[in-house]
Design an enzyme around this catalytic site. Structure first.
Site, mmCIF file in Angstrom:
data_model
loop_
_atom_site.group_PDB
_atom_site.id
_atom_site.type_symbol
_atom_site.label_atom_id
_atom_site.label_comp_id
_atom_site.label_asym_id
_atom_site.label_seq_id
_atom_site.Cartn_x
_atom_site.Cartn_y
_atom_site.Cartn_z
ATOM 1 C CD GLU A 457 -2.911 0.805 2.437
ATOM 2 O OE1 GLU A 457 -4.120 0.953 2.349
ATOM 3 O OE2 GLU A 457 -2.331 0.643 3.524
ATOM 4 C CD GLU A 463 -7.011 1.790 4.602
ATOM 5 O OE1 GLU A 463 -7.205 0.581 4.446
ATOM 6 O OE2 GLU A 463 -6.043 2.254 5.207
HETATM 7 C C1 NOJ Z 1 -5.022 -1.065 7.503
HETATM 8 C C2 NOJ Z 1 -4.974 -1.708 6.160
HETATM 9 O O1 NOJ Z 1 -4.574 -0.803 5.163
HETATM 10 C C3 NOJ Z 1 -6.350 -2.251 5.858
HETATM 11 O O2 NOJ Z 1 -6.410 -2.772 4.560
HETATM 12 C C4 NOJ Z 1 -6.676 -3.307 6.883
HETATM 13 O O3 NOJ Z 1 -7.974 -3.761 6.650
HETATM 14 C C5 NOJ Z 1 -6.604 -2.707 8.279
HETATM 15 N N1 NOJ Z 1 -5.353 -2.065 8.486
HETATM 16 C C6 NOJ Z 1 -6.792 -3.780 9.337
HETATM 17 O O4 NOJ Z 1 -5.717 -4.692 9.252
#
Ligand code: NOJ
Length: 650
Positions: A457, A463
């Site tokens: 990432e 998100e």
């Molecule tokens: C942050 C990550 O970027 C995300 O994809 C993940 O779901 C959460 N942390 C929980 O692990």
């Protein structure tokens, strides 16, 4: 030939193979520095080199040149997977063997490679009688650019690591350190990105404006205040300056991979992957990571998602929240995460065998919350557990502002952070496991050497939708973060108007991401019903678009405004094109002259004339037509919109 100044002062020109780029190495009054020109225009003014070393005199004065070696290198490098199958590795290399002419007479090598589109250099410190190990107080490398340049930056040393919005600013705004790749446009029209390649066991480089108005290296410190403790022989990562005449040309720069080593062993077992996940349902509040009434990762849900993956033609399934440790405030409690113990409603062996029978790859999950001591204690057992269940992919996570390593708070991008990430990559390779690292160390091209590091990432992903992402974000990424390699942006969210996570995109743009944001592990991030029941025709693009490309041709774009790219599938003669725009609508005129001979069936997914990311995000047109390389397409891109085109060779 050297130019001589007095007794020991020297300048040495190193020209790129095509002669367009020139670096000059300068040794003057015992100090070393360099200058870079592109097309005879200065792009990096005279910039200092060297180190401050703990407990010793700085490694910066009193240098004398012992020997120089010049060589030409020309090679086509094959990448196992990625945006391009083959990349060029042609450069002129000069190696300067230096010694101090006063005690303690330490020795150091400065190696510089001048490519047709980049300059890279590194320091090498061989073992020497007086010391076998050194502690670096500061690396003194400068990149002195014109102070009137424009830069695109994200801040360093912030709680959310690399997850910030890119800002266009002036060099004077770099008084606080920023991460690399740092993208710069000079007043004389040169585009460059300062970055590093092959970052191993050393603090990651951030950049800061120093008191002399020079951009200077600021190596991420350790908690003891030093930058790194290194055993000799030691070499720094490559300091890389990518150079281009336009923003779009910059995005095609693959020098970072050229500077990394070929794989050290057989990685033929590594395959790129598209996957869905027990994931977005947690973000929109339908399910939870923690056990309870709405627990996402149950055996039943996992089997339903496996069935859905089969129906959708997607090969992988991510399962988050299957293990013990998510109860309560998982960020606080993550110190107790158990990576081999499933919650009582989840049977990993059963799910894994069901997945195997259905030919679906499970993507396992380890959320470490940055508690590295806890994770490393379980690392071997945790990877063995997945490997024993035939699981070949793991998404790891390092949420939290700092890591806990050896009981101390350390930056994710410090030497100890870098070392930890590398340990996971190497152990995973041993177990034939591929990684998708969230909250990672930035990409420096090591996936050429370690192809099982399929994605990371390392920037704001989807998100952050629901308020914290603007349409321009994904128009900055190709010119900034993506210069450091692929990204798991968690694309393909079709539930655009969800009240918890309102997306600042149109529907067509969600599929455009599969072309504009490359990832060796590409997630179709929404819940299956959005694909099967709501928008099956739009989903067809996600199903069909490859995750491994033969060739990538960036077509058009400007930083933060828009980006259009064409990519050829590695397994077929088909091409895929994607484009995204910021808040401004635009019409893209795309010449198809990149196509090979022969007619193609084009399926064009684009925003409708009345589409808008704010109030009409679902307006999408899908048309099919026959085209050839003599044709062009005019495509409307709505505010916050995008488009995707599949071109199938007929
Ligand atoms: C942050 C990550 O970027 C995300 O994809 C993940 O779901 C959460 N942390 C929980 O692990």
């Amino acid at each position: 030939m050297f130019k001589w100044f007095g007794r020991s002062d020297k300048e040495k020109e190193v020209l790129s193979p095509n002669g367009n780029i020139k670096a000059i190495f300068i040794l003057k009054s015992g100090r070393i520095s360099y200058v870079v020109y592109k097309n005879d225009k200065i792009v990096i003014k005279q910039s200092s080199l060297g180190f401050n070393v703990c407990g010793e005199a700085a490694l910066v004065n009193n240098f004398k040149l012992v020997r120089t070696q010049m060589k030409r290198h020309s090679e086509t490098v094959e990448l196992q997977w990625g945006e391009d199958h083959f990349i060029d590795n042609t450069y002129t290399e000069a190696t300067f063997y230096l010694t101090e002419d006063k005690l303690p007479k330490r020795i150091m090598t400065f190696r510089i490679r001048v490519f047709n589109n980049a300059v890279a250099f590194r320091y090498e410190i061989p073992p020497q009688p007086k010391f076998q190990r050194i502690s670096i107080k500061d690396e003194l490398t400068e990149f002195k650019v014109d102070v009137n340049s424009t830069v695109w930056k994200i801040p360093a040393y912030q709680p959310d690591r690399y997850e910030y919005n890119y800002e266009r600013s002036s060099v004077y705004d770099l008084k606080q350190s920023v991460h690399t790749p740092l993208t710069i446009r000079t007043p004389n029209g040169c585009y460059m990105a300062i970055h590093e390649a092959a970052l191993y066991d050393y603090g990651s480089m951030t950049i800061k404006l120093d008191a002399n108005n020079s951009l200077a290296t600021d190596i991420t410190p350790l908690s003891d205040g030093t930058k790194a403790h290194v055993d000799l022989p030691f070499q720094t990562p490559w300091r890389l300056i990518m150079l281009a005449d336009s923003a779009i040309e910059l995005t095609a720069n693959r020098t970072m991979y050229a500077l990394n080593d070929p794989p050290i062993k057989d990685f033929s077992w590594v395959h790129t992957l598209k996957f869905i996940g027990i994931w977005w349902a947690m973000y929109v509040g339908e399910w939870t990571w923690a056990p309870g009434d709405r627990h996402g990762a149950t055996t039943e849900h996992a089997k339903q998602y496996i069935d859905a993956a089969v129906r959708l033609g997607i090969s992988g399934l991510l399962i988050e929240g299957w293990n013990e440790g998510w109860e309560g405030d998982w960020l606080e409690n993550g110190v107790n995460n158990k990576f081999t113990i499933a919650t009582s409603d989840f049977d990993l062996e059963d799910v894994a065998s069901y997945a195997r029978r259905n030919h679906i790859e499970i993507v396992g999950h380890h959320e470490t919350v940055g508690f590295i001591d806890n994770y490393e204690r379980q690392l071997e057992a945790a990877y063995n557990y997945y490997a024993a269940n035939g699981i070949h992919y793991i998404k790891t996570g390092y949420a939290g502002s700092m890591m806990l390593i050896n009981g101390r708070r350390e930056y994710h991008h410090s030497q100890l952070g870098v070392r930890h990430y590398q340990k996971t990559v190497e152990l995973a390779a041993k177990k034939h496991i591929c990684l998708d690292i969230h909250e990672p160390i930035k990409g420096t091209g090591i996936e050429r050497t370690w192809p099982n590091l399929l994605s990371r990432e390392g920037a704001r992903g989807q998100e952050y939708e629901g308020g914290a992402l603007s349409p321009s974000h994904a128009c900055f990424l190709p010119y900034t973060r993506l210069l450091a390699g692929g990204m798991d942006y968690t694309s393909g969210i079709f539930d655009l108007m969800n009240s918890v996570k309102r997306m600042a995109t149109t529907l067509a743009r969600q599929i455009a991401y599969f072309a504009t944001i490359y990832s060796g592990m590409q997630m179709a991030a929404d819940r299956p019903f959005m694909y099967e029941d709501r928008f099956p025709k739009v989903f067809n693009f996600i199903r069909d678009v490859p995750t491994n490309f033969e060739r990538t041709i960036p077509l058009l774009g400007e930083i933060g405004e828009y980006y259009i790219v064409a990519r050829k599938d590695r397994e077929s003669e088909d091409w895929y094109v994607g484009g995204v725009t910021n808040e401004s609508p635009r019409r893209a005129h795309i010449s198809l002259d990149f196509l090979d001979e022969g007619p193609y069936k084009a399926t064009v997914y684009s925003d409708s004339d009345d589409a808008h990311y704010r109030d009409n995000p679902f307006g999408v047109n899908i048309i099919e037509k026959t085209v050839s390389r003599n044709d062009s397409l005019d495509i409307y891109i709505a505010p916050g919109g995008g488009f995707a085109i599949e071109l199938k060779r007929m």
